[in-house]
Design a protein around this motif. Structure first.
Motif, PDB file in Angstrom:
ATOM      1  N   MET A 225       0.850  -1.179   0.000  1.00 26.75           N
ATOM      2  CA  MET A 225       0.000   0.000   0.000  1.00 26.75           C
ATOM      3  C   MET A 225       0.895   1.241   0.000  1.00 26.75           C
ATOM      4  SD  MET A 225      -3.007   1.069   2.660  1.00 26.75           S
ATOM      5  CE  MET A 225      -3.778  -0.540   2.476  1.00 26.75           C
ATOM      6  N   ALA A 226       0.985   1.907  -1.114  1.00 31.74           N
ATOM      7  CA  ALA A 226       1.884   3.044  -1.264  1.00 31.74           C
ATOM      8  C   ALA A 226       1.303   4.308  -0.635  1.00 31.74           C
ATOM      9  CB  ALA A 226       2.179   3.297  -2.735  1.00 31.74           C
ATOM     10  N   VAL A 227       2.154   5.036   0.095  1.00 27.32           N
ATOM     11  CA  VAL A 227       1.812   6.354   0.619  1.00 27.32           C
ATOM     12  C   VAL A 227       2.742   7.344  -0.061  1.00 27.32           C
ATOM     13  CG1 VAL A 227       1.808   7.852   2.647  1.00 27.32           C
ATOM     14  CG2 VAL A 227       0.989   5.501   2.845  1.00 27.32           C
ATOM     15  N   THR A 228       2.197   8.155  -0.942  1.00 31.12           N
ATOM     16  CA  THR A 228       3.015   9.052  -1.758  1.00 31.12           C
ATOM     17  C   THR A 228       3.111  10.468  -1.187  1.00 31.12           C
ATOM     18  OG1 THR A 228       1.094   9.621  -3.134  1.00 31.12           O
ATOM     19  CG2 THR A 228       2.458   7.764  -3.849  1.00 31.12           C
ATOM     20  N   TYR A 229       2.482  10.700  -0.048  1.00 32.21           N
ATOM     21  CA  TYR A 229       2.544  12.016   0.589  1.00 32.21           C
ATOM     22  C   TYR A 229       4.010  12.419   0.757  1.00 32.21           C
ATOM     23  CZ  TYR A 229       2.103  15.448   4.412  1.00 32.21           C
ATOM     24  OH  TYR A 229       2.186  16.570   5.200  1.00 32.21           O
ATOM     25  N   GLU A 230       4.394  13.564   0.193  1.00 35.43           N
ATOM     26  CA  GLU A 230       5.797  13.956   0.129  1.00 35.43           C
ATOM     27  C   GLU A 230       6.427  14.191   1.499  1.00 35.43           C
ATOM     28  OE1 GLU A 230       6.091  17.297  -2.451  1.00 35.43           O
ATOM     29  OE2 GLU A 230       5.703  16.149  -4.279  1.00 35.43           O
ATOM     30  N   LYS A 231       5.633  14.599   2.476  1.00 35.07           N
ATOM     31  CA  LYS A 231       6.153  14.878   3.814  1.00 35.07           C
ATOM     32  C   LYS A 231       5.835  13.736   4.774  1.00 35.07           C
ATOM     33  CE  LYS A 231       5.753  19.912   3.216  1.00 35.07           C
ATOM     34  NZ  LYS A 231       5.175  21.167   3.788  1.00 35.07           N
ATOM     35  N   ARG A 232       5.826  12.528   4.268  1.00 34.96           N
ATOM     36  CA  ARG A 232       5.355  11.387   5.058  1.00 34.96           C
ATOM     37  C   ARG A 232       6.216  11.053   6.268  1.00 34.96           C
ATOM     38  NH1 ARG A 232       6.727   9.641   0.002  1.00 34.96           N
ATOM     39  NH2 ARG A 232       8.639   8.426  -0.227  1.00 34.96           N
ATOM     40  N   ALA A 233       7.469  11.545   6.326  1.00 34.79           N
ATOM     41  CA  ALA A 233       8.325  11.263   7.481  1.00 34.79           C
ATOM     42  C   ALA A 233       8.326  12.404   8.501  1.00 34.79           C
ATOM     43  CB  ALA A 233       9.751  10.976   7.039  1.00 34.79           C
ATOM     44  N   GLU A 234       7.794  13.543   8.145  1.00 32.80           N
ATOM     45  CA  GLU A 234       7.901  14.695   9.037  1.00 32.80           C
ATOM     46  C   GLU A 234       7.107  14.485  10.324  1.00 32.80           C
ATOM     47  OE1 GLU A 234       7.227  18.452   7.146  1.00 32.80           O
ATOM     48  OE2 GLU A 234       8.819  18.129   5.659  1.00 32.80           O
ATOM     49  N   GLY A 235       7.816  14.558  11.427  1.00 39.17           N
ATOM     50  CA  GLY A 235       7.217  14.354  12.737  1.00 39.17           C
ATOM     51  C   GLY A 235       7.585  13.025  13.371  1.00 39.17           C
ATOM     52  N   PHE A 250      17.488  12.700  20.989  1.00 36.69           N
ATOM     53  CA  PHE A 250      16.862  14.001  20.722  1.00 36.69           C
ATOM     54  C   PHE A 250      17.614  14.813  19.664  1.00 36.69           C
ATOM     55  CE2 PHE A 250      16.748  13.436  25.549  1.00 36.69           C
ATOM     56  CZ  PHE A 250      15.692  12.535  25.487  1.00 36.69           C
ATOM     57  N   CYS A 251      18.274  14.125  18.741  1.00 32.96           N
ATOM     58  CA  CYS A 251      19.048  14.828  17.713  1.00 32.96           C
ATOM     59  C   CYS A 251      18.499  14.550  16.320  1.00 32.96           C
ATOM     60  CB  CYS A 251      20.521  14.418  17.783  1.00 32.96           C
ATOM     61  SG  CYS A 251      20.760  12.637  17.532  1.00 32.96           S
ATOM     62  N   MET A 252      17.381  13.829  16.228  1.00 34.05           N
ATOM     63  CA  MET A 252      16.833  13.492  14.928  1.00 34.05           C
ATOM     64  C   MET A 252      15.958  14.635  14.404  1.00 34.05           C
ATOM     65  SD  MET A 252      18.315  10.610  14.842  1.00 34.05           S
ATOM     66  CE  MET A 252      17.765  10.081  13.215  1.00 34.05           C
ATOM     67  N   LYS A 253      16.074  14.903  13.120  1.00 28.62           N
ATOM     68  CA  LYS A 253      15.205  15.893  12.485  1.00 28.62           C
ATOM     69  C   LYS A 253      14.678  15.295  11.189  1.00 28.62           C
ATOM     70  CE  LYS A 253      18.529  18.443   9.609  1.00 28.62           C
ATOM     71  NZ  LYS A 253      19.041  19.785   9.259  1.00 28.62           N
ATOM     72  N   THR A 254      13.523  15.769  10.757  1.00 27.42           N
ATOM     73  CA  THR A 254      12.914  15.235   9.550  1.00 27.42           C
ATOM     74  C   THR A 254      12.583  16.340   8.554  1.00 27.42           C
ATOM     75  OG1 THR A 254      10.766  15.322  10.672  1.00 27.42           O
ATOM     76  CG2 THR A 254      11.903  13.195  10.638  1.00 27.42           C
ATOM     77  N   SER A 255      12.596  15.947   7.301  1.00 27.34           N
ATOM     78  CA  SER A 255      12.213  16.851   6.215  1.00 27.34           C
ATOM     79  C   SER A 255      11.706  16.000   5.065  1.00 27.34           C
ATOM     80  CB  SER A 255      13.415  17.696   5.767  1.00 27.34           C
ATOM     81  OG  SER A 255      13.061  18.524   4.664  1.00 27.34           O
ATOM     82  N   GLY A 256      10.514  16.262   4.631  1.00 24.33           N
ATOM     83  CA  GLY A 256       9.943  15.480   3.549  1.00 24.33           C
ATOM     84  C   GLY A 256       9.787  14.025   3.942  1.00 24.33           C
ATOM     85  N   ALA A 257      10.466  13.148   3.219  1.00 20.38           N
ATOM     86  CA  ALA A 257      10.419  11.712   3.507  1.00 20.38           C
ATOM     87  C   ALA A 257      11.708  11.231   4.148  1.00 20.38           C
ATOM     88  CB  ALA A 257      10.150  10.940   2.215  1.00 20.38           C
ATOM     89  N   ASP A 258      12.522  12.148   4.678  1.00 21.71           N
ATOM     90  CA  ASP A 258      13.829  11.797   5.213  1.00 21.71           C
ATOM     91  C   ASP A 258      13.947  12.121   6.700  1.00 21.71           C
ATOM     92  OD1 ASP A 258      14.786  11.025   2.641  1.00 21.71           O
ATOM     93  OD2 ASP A 258      15.087  13.147   2.163  1.00 21.71           O
ATOM     94  N   ILE A 259      14.759  11.337   7.394  1.00 18.96           N
ATOM     95  CA  ILE A 259      15.094  11.592   8.781  1.00 18.96           C
ATOM     96  C   ILE A 259      16.617  11.567   8.891  1.00 18.96           C
ATOM     97  CG2 ILE A 259      14.873   9.123   9.388  1.00 18.96           C
ATOM     98  CD1 ILE A 259      13.906  10.090  12.178  1.00 18.96           C
ATOM     99  N   GLU A 260      17.171  12.512   9.656  1.00 21.92           N
ATOM    100  CA  GLU A 260      18.623  12.671   9.726  1.00 21.92           C
ATOM    101  C   GLU A 260      19.054  12.982  11.148  1.00 21.92           C
ATOM    102  OE1 GLU A 260      22.169  15.516   7.824  1.00 21.92           O
ATOM    103  OE2 GLU A 260      20.084  15.700   7.155  1.00 21.92           O
ATOM    104  N   CYS A 261      20.207  12.471  11.536  1.00 16.32           N
ATOM    105  CA  CYS A 261      20.794  12.767  12.835  1.00 16.32           C
ATOM    106  C   CYS A 261      21.651  14.031  12.716  1.00 16.32           C
ATOM    107  CB  CYS A 261      21.653  11.599  13.320  1.00 16.32           C
ATOM    108  SG  CYS A 261      22.537  11.934  14.873  1.00 16.32           S
ATOM    109  N   THR A 262      21.361  15.036  13.536  1.00 15.30           N
ATOM    110  CA  THR A 262      22.132  16.284  13.483  1.00 15.30           C
ATOM    111  C   THR A 262      23.484  16.140  14.161  1.00 15.30           C
ATOM    112  OG1 THR A 262      21.052  17.058  15.521  1.00 15.30           O
ATOM    113  CG2 THR A 262      20.042  17.687  13.428  1.00 15.30           C
ATOM    114  N   SER A 263      23.692  15.018  14.851  1.00 20.33           N
ATOM    115  CA  SER A 263      24.969  14.796  15.529  1.00 20.33           C
ATOM    116  C   SER A 263      25.989  14.113  14.625  1.00 20.33           C
ATOM    117  CB  SER A 263      24.748  13.951  16.788  1.00 20.33           C
ATOM    118  OG  SER A 263      25.970  13.675  17.432  1.00 20.33           O
ATOM    119  N   CYS A 264      25.595  12.969  14.036  1.00 17.24           N
ATOM    120  CA  CYS A 264      26.567  12.218  13.230  1.00 17.24           C
ATOM    121  C   CYS A 264      26.266  12.269  11.732  1.00 17.24           C
ATOM    122  CB  CYS A 264      26.630  10.762  13.690  1.00 17.24           C
ATOM    123  SG  CYS A 264      25.154   9.783  13.283  1.00 17.24           S
TER     124      CYS A 264
END
Length: 417
Positions: A225-235, A250-264
């Protein structure tokens, strides 16, 4: 002149009315239209010939649960256990008319048990969502032992409503509707009255846990079941607060469909099928989101075992004594230890701060919110006559981590008793 808040406690003992007969066509119509585009499919198992009274236990994913449940029970009316926030938000009169019983989460409310019993005695249907909060990452919570005790006490048939798609359509950490998600529900009579009488509490708990189990991301991947919502990872950084690469919180941030660690700098991409993949598209042990979530739980357990868990911070507090209003209590301090929570604040009408204690041995879990009414993350602590909504005023607060600690402390206290 500033209006004085209403501090009158909610009437917990008031016997709930049946759902208003004349409102039922409107309720069913609203539910049908709300689920129409999602092509809701309802599967019924062992339900033929079942008549009230009976108890319904439902999985708890999202607000959509309250729209699927009446359709699954059609043509019967039912009463629903609901937290007081709904009463306050929509109005007590309307909530009474749709058959709601008001209560607070994760407290021992004898009046609620008596009212549930009253619904059974008048040959009604009672719907209870035993998880008591929406799913954080689309997986079921552990079933409290008190549910089996309730089943034995009521001595009526037990039905389980296991819903699929509700969480995926509108996860608690980002409520934007994912329109592609389809809805599916299975309603099963798990125990007849005779089967309830023959089974002991451990057997009841085990079987109900089996029928209430769900994993939304596994279901999504299996059904493609595809979810194509572009901001599906935000939050999603709110439940996935810990980096699996460097282990920093507490260093994770999200944008669009991506999640990233601001530390490493570690990155993951959420695919249309709900998998977390590395930048090169490969998967690892954290690609299934619930596995990442459970890894965080284990880390909290290890932290507690090494005596490194600590929560002591300045917070902002609001109370909800009734179905009328929230009361701003200003700043306070929240401390969490193995034995429980210490909440220090100046209650409404008081001149000096006082400390309330909430024992770990009485809390199987805690109610968590990721952005409650636009005010941010919070947890709630309740007595039978008041609920305290607690928001952080310092760094280092994460509702999910606190939840993991509460659940583990409960087990440790139970084991030690």
């Amino acid at each position: 002149m500033k209006k004085q808040p209403d501090t009158t406690p909610f009437d917990r003992k008031r016997i709930p009315p049946k759902q208003n007969f004349f409102m039922m066509p409107l309720i069913w119509a609203i539910c049908w239209f709300a689920t129409r585009s999602s092509k809701l499919r309802i599967n019924k198992v062992r339900m033929k010939g079942l008549k009230p009274p009976f108890l319904v236990l439902g999985t708890h994913h999202a607000f959509m649960d309250f729209l699927v449940s009446p359709l699954a029970l059609f043509p019967f009316r039912a009463n629903y256990v609901s937290e007081l926030e709904g009463f306050e938000n929509y109005g007590e009169w309307i909530y009474r008319q749709v058959g709601c019983l008001g209560t607070r989460k994760f407290v021992n409310d004898i009046s609620l048990i008596k009212n549930i019993r009253n619904v059974m005695l008048r040959k009604g249907i009672l719907v209870l969502y035993p998880e008591a909060r929406y799913a954080n990452v689309g997986t079921s919570s552990e079933l409290p032992e008190s549910v089996a005790k309730l089943v034995k006490y009521l001595d009526v048939p037990v039905v389980v409503l296991n819903m699929r798609g509700n969480y995926l359509q509108s996860p608690i950490w980002n409520l934007t509707m994912r329109k592609e998600v389809l809805l599916d529900a299975t309603i099963t009579q798990v125990f007849t009255r005779e089967e309830v009488e023959k089974a002991d509490e451990s057997e009841i708990n085990a079987k109900l846990s089996e029928f209430l189990a769900y994993d939304e991301y596994a279901w999504q991947y299996e059904t493609k079941m595809a979810v194509t919502y572009e901001k599906r990872a935000e939050g999603i950084e709110k439940p996935l607060y810990l980096c699996p690469e460097c282990g920093k919180e507490f260093c994770m941030k999200t944008s669009g469909a991506d999640i990233e660690c601001t530390s490493c700098g570690a990155k993951r991409h959420m695919t249309e099928y709900g998998r977390m993949v590395k930048p090169d598209g490969s998967e690892d042990e954290f690609s299934h989101i619930p596995d990442w979530y459970e890894y965080e739980r284990r880390c909290v357990h290890e932290e507690i075992g090494a005596d490194r868990y600590a929560l002591d911070m300045k917070v902002r507090i609001e109370s909800l004594p009734n179905a009328v209003n929230f009361i701003d209590l200003g700043e306070g301090r929240l401390v969490h230890k193995k034995e429980g929570f210490y909440l220090t604040f100046k209650d409404y009408g008081k001149t000096e701060p006082e400390t309330m204690f909430f024992s770990s041995s009485s809390m199987t879990s805690i109610h968590t919110e990721y952005d409650y009414r636009g005010k941010g993350q919070c947890v709630t602590l309740s007595t039978v006559d008041n609920t305290y909504f607690i928001y952080p005023l310092e760094e280092g607060f994460n509702a999910t981590k606190i939840q993991f600690a509460v659940e583990y402390f409960y087990k440790l206290n139970k084991k030690g008793s």
